[in-house]
Design a protein around this motif. Structure first.
Motif, mmCIF file in Angstrom:
data_model
loop_
_atom_site.group_PDB
_atom_site.id
_atom_site.type_symbol
_atom_site.label_atom_id
_atom_site.label_comp_id
_atom_site.label_asym_id
_atom_site.label_seq_id
_atom_site.Cartn_x
_atom_site.Cartn_y
_atom_site.Cartn_z
ATOM 1 N N ASP A 119 -2.076 -7.971 -6.438
ATOM 2 C CA ASP A 119 -3.388 -8.592 -6.608
ATOM 3 C C ASP A 119 -4.463 -7.705 -6.002
ATOM 4 O O ASP A 119 -4.599 -7.627 -4.768
ATOM 5 C CB ASP A 119 -3.427 -9.977 -5.941
ATOM 6 N N GLY A 120 -5.230 -7.029 -6.875
ATOM 7 C CA GLY A 120 -6.306 -6.193 -6.368
ATOM 8 C C GLY A 120 -5.793 -4.958 -5.658
ATOM 9 O O GLY A 120 -4.586 -4.711 -5.547
ATOM 10 N N LYS A 121 -6.698 -4.168 -5.142
ATOM 11 C CA LYS A 121 -6.346 -2.936 -4.445
ATOM 12 C C LYS A 121 -5.727 -3.260 -3.085
ATOM 13 O O LYS A 121 -6.371 -3.820 -2.211
ATOM 14 C CB LYS A 121 -7.587 -2.069 -4.263
ATOM 15 N N GLY A 122 -4.475 -2.895 -2.937
ATOM 16 C CA GLY A 122 -3.793 -3.147 -1.671
ATOM 17 C C GLY A 122 -3.440 -4.592 -1.432
ATOM 18 O O GLY A 122 -3.110 -4.976 -0.311
ATOM 19 N N GLY A 123 -3.488 -5.424 -2.491
ATOM 20 C CA GLY A 123 -3.217 -6.845 -2.329
ATOM 21 C C GLY A 123 -1.746 -7.184 -2.299
ATOM 22 O O GLY A 123 -0.876 -6.309 -2.380
ATOM 23 N N ALA A 124 -1.460 -8.456 -2.189
ATOM 24 C CA ALA A 124 -0.079 -8.924 -2.123
ATOM 25 C C ALA A 124 0.602 -8.764 -3.471
ATOM 26 O O ALA A 124 -0.039 -8.769 -4.534
ATOM 27 C CB ALA A 124 -0.051 -10.385 -1.692
ATOM 28 N N VAL A 125 1.904 -8.639 -3.449
ATOM 29 C CA VAL A 125 2.684 -8.541 -4.681
ATOM 30 C C VAL A 125 2.680 -9.885 -5.391
ATOM 31 O O VAL A 125 2.929 -10.923 -4.775
ATOM 32 C CB VAL A 125 4.125 -8.108 -4.375
#
Length: 238
Positions: A119-125
């Motif tokens: 989710d998003g840049k560097g977000g959770a899987v």
């Protein structure tokens, strides 16, 4: 399930052979294997005394294993008899899979994981990307709240899925040849694991008699340390 490395390893366990930061992990893992064996009915788990064996002219020194013959100069216990154990990896892995399925887990076989969605840049899987091994199969996404990478030494190649660089999770595998023999009755009745000194061929044999009567032997012809691109797709161990 357990068709490759996870089902064909030696299955030797040692409680106190950890070093530094891994010592506590060794002890906990050793205890958990015994607990799981009892809970899941793993018949191949057992404590087994372990000997350090050296080649040479036999003297009058008493050899612990009564079936160990040939040019053996010494065969001495390496640890307390209850501090080393063994389990057949194929049975253990299959029992774990059966227990997970009984709790509602869906096990997908014949599917290769190729990455994750975040989710998003560097977000959770948010999902796992996978492709069936059938011809012309299309990629699919399996939604998830969490991901556990349990690919053994190949876990190192997944670091980039999570925004990390190559080599962020450094792991080295040891590639070794093994063979399995049917045991003699004497070996089955008096089992000992053996760690052997170097022989004339440069081998350091490890011998694990199993409860089934088979004898698993590895360390034949040396060991190859595998890491980096050799573990990636296209590599000789990928």
């Amino acid at each position: 399930v357990a068709s490759a490395a996870s089902g064909q390893a030696g299955g030797f366990l040692a409680r106190d052979w950890g070093d530094g930061a891994t010592s506590e992990l060794h002890e906990k893992s050793f205890a958990m294997h015994k607990e799981l064996a009892e809970a899941l009915g793993v018949a191949s788990y057992r404590a087994i005394p372990t000997l350090s064996v050296r080649q040479g002219r036999r003297d009058d020194t008493r050899v612990e294993a009564p079936w160990l013959d040939g040019d053996v100069s010494s065969a001495k216990l390496m640890d307390a008899p209850d501090a080393t154990a063994q389990v057949t990896p194929l049975e253990l892995t299959q029992k774990l899979a059966e227990a997970a399925a009984a709790l509602g887990c869906t096990i997908r076989t014949g599917v290769r994981v190729v990455g994750v969605h975040r989710d998003g840049k560097g977000g959770a899987v948010s999902a796992v990307r996978c492709v069936a091994e059938a011809a012309d199969a299309e990629e699919e996404s399996l939604e998830c709240d969490a991901v556990l990478v349990a690919a053994g030494v190949w876990s190192t190649v997944t670091s980039e899925w999570f925004g990390l660089g190559r080599g962020a999770w450094p792991l080295t595998g040891i590639k070794s040849t093994h063979v399995v023999w049917r045991a003699r009755k004497a070996v089955a009745e008096s089992p000992y694991a053996l760690f052997c000194g170097e022989d004339a061929n440069g081998c350091h044999l490890e011998v694990y008699p199993r409860p089934s009567g088979d004898v698993y032997v590895c360390g034949i012809g040396g060991s190859d340390y595998v890491e980096g691109d050799r573990l990636r797709e296209g590599g000789d161990c990928g």
